[in-house]
Design a protein around this motif. Structure first.
Motif, PDB file in Angstrom:
ATOM      1  N   TYR A  39       0.831  -1.267  -0.053  1.00 17.14           N
ATOM      2  CA  TYR A  39       0.037   0.068  -0.087  1.00 17.14           C
ATOM      3  C   TYR A  39       1.060   1.214   0.026  1.00 17.14           C
ATOM      4  O   TYR A  39       1.767   1.471   0.777  1.00 17.14           O
ATOM      5  N   LEU A  40       0.781   1.922  -1.085  1.00 22.46           N
ATOM      6  CA  LEU A  40       1.661   3.312  -1.410  1.00 22.46           C
ATOM      7  C   LEU A  40       3.090   2.921  -1.378  1.00 22.46           C
ATOM      8  O   LEU A  40       3.444   1.721  -1.529  1.00 22.46           O
ATOM      9  N   GLN A  41       3.929   3.837  -1.248  1.00 24.79           N
ATOM     10  CA  GLN A  41       5.353   3.521  -1.502  1.00 24.79           C
ATOM     11  C   GLN A  41       6.348   3.761  -0.276  1.00 24.79           C
ATOM     12  O   GLN A  41       7.238   3.702  -0.395  1.00 24.79           O
ATOM     13  N   SER A  42       5.352   3.821   0.865  1.00 19.25           N
ATOM     14  CA  SER A  42       6.031   4.324   2.059  1.00 19.25           C
ATOM     15  C   SER A  42       6.255   3.366   3.017  1.00 19.25           C
ATOM     16  O   SER A  42       6.212   3.584   4.203  1.00 19.25           O
ATOM     17  N   GLY A  43       6.057   1.979   2.663  1.00 19.68           N
ATOM     18  CA  GLY A  43       6.460   0.923   3.551  1.00 19.68           C
ATOM     19  C   GLY A  43       5.593   0.258   4.305  1.00 19.68           C
ATOM     20  O   GLY A  43       5.516   0.096   5.382  1.00 19.68           O
ATOM     21  N   GLN A  44       4.410  -0.121   3.621  1.00 20.21           N
ATOM     22  CA  GLN A  44       3.075  -1.098   4.127  1.00 20.21           C
ATOM     23  C   GLN A  44       2.924  -2.205   3.200  1.00 20.21           C
ATOM     24  O   GLN A  44       2.813  -2.035   1.937  1.00 20.21           O
ATOM     25  N   ALA A  45       2.980  -2.928   3.916  1.00 22.02           N
ATOM     26  CA  ALA A  45       2.707  -4.476   2.929  1.00 22.02           C
ATOM     27  C   ALA A  45       1.700  -5.437   3.831  1.00 22.02           C
ATOM     28  O   ALA A  45       1.850  -5.475   5.047  1.00 22.02           O
ATOM     29  N   VAL A  46       0.778  -6.068   3.175  1.00 21.68           N
ATOM     30  CA  VAL A  46      -0.013  -7.166   4.045  1.00 21.68           C
ATOM     31  C   VAL A  46       0.131  -8.326   3.506  1.00 21.68           C
ATOM     32  O   VAL A  46       0.546  -8.589   2.286  1.00 21.68           O
ATOM     33  N   PHE A  47      -0.062  -9.365   4.107  1.00 24.07           N
ATOM     34  CA  PHE A  47       0.081 -10.744   3.591  1.00 24.07           C
ATOM     35  C   PHE A  47      -0.441 -11.478   4.892  1.00 24.07           C
ATOM     36  O   PHE A  47      -0.832 -11.395   5.840  1.00 24.07           O
ATOM     37  N   ALA A  48      -0.414 -12.955   4.363  1.00 23.18           N
ATOM     38  CA  ALA A  48      -1.098 -13.845   5.322  1.00 23.18           C
ATOM     39  C   ALA A  48       0.037 -14.959   5.621  1.00 23.18           C
ATOM     40  O   ALA A  48       0.612 -15.391   4.525  1.00 23.18           O
ATOM     41  N   THR A  49      -0.093 -15.526   6.729  1.00 25.51           N
ATOM     42  CA  THR A  49       0.704 -16.544   6.989  1.00 25.51           C
ATOM     43  C   THR A  49       0.218 -17.603   8.058  1.00 25.51           C
ATOM     44  O   THR A  49      -0.569 -16.920   8.926  1.00 25.51           O
ATOM     45  N   GLY A  50       0.683 -18.740   8.217  1.00 26.29           N
ATOM     46  CA  GLY A  50       0.185 -19.596   9.286  1.00 26.29           C
ATOM     47  C   GLY A  50       1.164 -19.942  10.095  1.00 26.29           C
ATOM     48  O   GLY A  50       1.200 -20.794  11.172  1.00 26.29           O
ATOM     49  N   ARG A  51       2.509 -19.259  10.044  1.00 29.15           N
ATOM     50  CA  ARG A  51       3.479 -19.410  11.138  1.00 29.15           C
ATOM     51  C   ARG A  51       3.726 -18.279  11.539  1.00 29.15           C
ATOM     52  O   ARG A  51       4.007 -17.096  11.129  1.00 29.15           O
ATOM     53  N   GLY A  52       4.640 -18.408  12.927  1.00 27.21           N
ATOM     54  CA  GLY A  52       5.249 -17.316  13.386  1.00 27.21           C
ATOM     55  C   GLY A  52       4.624 -16.584  14.163  1.00 27.21           C
ATOM     56  O   GLY A  52       3.135 -16.926  14.114  1.00 27.21           O
ATOM     57  N   ASP A  53       5.119 -15.510  14.874  1.00 24.80           N
ATOM     58  CA  ASP A  53       4.279 -14.484  15.720  1.00 24.80           C
ATOM     59  C   ASP A  53       4.738 -13.104  15.007  1.00 24.80           C
ATOM     60  O   ASP A  53       5.592 -12.919  14.222  1.00 24.80           O
ATOM     61  N   GLU A  54       4.215 -11.971  15.535  1.00 27.97           N
ATOM     62  CA  GLU A  54       4.639 -10.674  15.121  1.00 27.97           C
ATOM     63  C   GLU A  54       6.235 -10.404  15.205  1.00 27.97           C
ATOM     64  O   GLU A  54       6.624  -9.667  13.945  1.00 27.97           O
ATOM     65  N   ASP A  55       6.559 -10.661  16.419  1.00 23.12           N
ATOM     66  CA  ASP A  55       8.049 -10.354  16.515  1.00 23.12           C
ATOM     67  C   ASP A  55       9.089 -11.160  15.446  1.00 23.12           C
ATOM     68  O   ASP A  55       9.905 -10.510  14.802  1.00 23.12           O
ATOM     69  N   SER A  56       8.655 -12.413  15.374  1.00 26.41           N
ATOM     70  CA  SER A  56       9.635 -13.119  14.508  1.00 26.41           C
ATOM     71  C   SER A  56       9.348 -12.968  13.056  1.00 26.41           C
ATOM     72  O   SER A  56      10.452 -13.028  12.331  1.00 26.41           O
ATOM     73  N   LEU A  57       8.106 -12.392  12.720  1.00 28.98           N
ATOM     74  CA  LEU A  57       7.866 -12.129  11.213  1.00 28.98           C
ATOM     75  C   LEU A  57       8.619 -10.850  10.848  1.00 28.98           C
ATOM     76  O   LEU A  57       9.318 -10.447   9.961  1.00 28.98           O
ATOM     77  N   ALA A  58       8.653  -9.961  11.938  1.00 28.71           N
ATOM     78  CA  ALA A  58       9.235  -8.824  11.437  1.00 28.71           C
ATOM     79  C   ALA A  58      10.566  -8.860  11.671  1.00 28.71           C
ATOM     80  O   ALA A  58      11.397  -8.310  10.707  1.00 28.71           O
ATOM     81  N   GLU A  59      11.329  -9.619  12.436  1.00 25.47           N
ATOM     82  CA  GLU A  59      12.688  -9.882  12.439  1.00 25.47           C
ATOM     83  C   GLU A  59      13.113 -10.581  11.134  1.00 25.47           C
ATOM     84  O   GLU A  59      14.313 -10.283  10.377  1.00 25.47           O
ATOM     85  N   GLU A  60      12.383 -11.756  10.903  1.00 20.91           N
ATOM     86  CA  GLU A  60      12.667 -12.108   9.360  1.00 20.91           C
ATOM     87  C   GLU A  60      12.548 -11.424   8.084  1.00 20.91           C
ATOM     88  O   GLU A  60      13.471 -11.363   7.478  1.00 20.91           O
ATOM     89  N   LEU A  61      11.545 -10.347   8.195  1.00 21.33           N
ATOM     90  CA  LEU A  61      11.611  -9.370   6.966  1.00 21.33           C
ATOM     91  C   LEU A  61      12.730  -8.441   6.902  1.00 21.33           C
ATOM     92  O   LEU A  61      13.189  -8.141   5.910  1.00 21.33           O
TER      93      LEU A  61
END
Length: 183
Positions: A39-61
């Motif tokens: 969404y826009l160019q300023s750093g928002q992405a949405v996605f779906a996943t069945g693994r991980g939690d918010e912190d681990s997903l943020a660290e992975e990205l």
């Protein structure tokens, strides 16, 4: 599967940390996420996943962005339920305000009022702020760029390991919309 929004801090701003959204989508798909949209160019992405939690997903990205693009970026990931709760808990009359007047700063961890104890709210009226759960709401009638309160709020050092990133009210609502369904 849970739907999330990834909030990347400080990309594509002022010519630094260029990260094309098409490449961000490819990177996130390569990490195994489904339904990736930006969404826009300023750093928002949405996605779906069945693994991980918010912190681990943020660290992975964050690690994947650094490996692919060669720069570090702070990332906060929040699920739809949290994004909805932030929007629903707004202490200001959002429906009566222009989107440029209302902002939410998302924090990677809870912050307490003690962090902002040195700020005299009366000195910044009619601007105002309220703390929520890992979020800070800012009412700035003249917009964020002219806000003396926003400047004062940014002075307390965020602290090691704590990330903060701000979005305007339109973006807050759009992320709720884009992460809805599928939970």
């Amino acid at each position: 599967m849970t739907k999330y929004a990834a909030l990347l801090r400080g990309i594509n701003v002022g010519g630094s940390k260029k990260l094309p959204m098409a490449e961000l989508r490819q990177l996130m798909e390569g990490l195994g996420h489904d339904g990736v949209r930006t969404y826009l160019q300023s750093g928002q992405a949405v996605f779906a996943t069945g693994r991980g939690d918010e912190d681990s997903l943020a660290e992975e990205l964050a690690k994947a962005v650094e490996a692919r693009f060669g720069f570090t970026v702070d990332v906060i990931v929040r699920d739809h339920a949290y994004l909805r709760a932030v929007a629903d808990s707004c202490p200001f009359p959002a429906a009566e305000l222009e989107a440029r007047q209302l902002h939410v700063t998302y924090f990677s961890a809870p912050v307490t009022a003690d962090r902002f104890a040195g700020i005299d709210p009366a000195a910044h009226l009619p601007e105002a702020f309220r703390l929520g759960d890992r979020a800070l709401y800012l009412y700035a009638p003249e917009g964020l760029g002219r806000s003396r309160l926003a400047e004062a709020l940014s002075r307390p050092r965020v602290g090691k390991g704590l990330i903060a990133t701000t979005r305007n009210w339109n973006t807050v609502l759009k992320l709720v919309e884009l992460t809805a369904g599928g939970e």
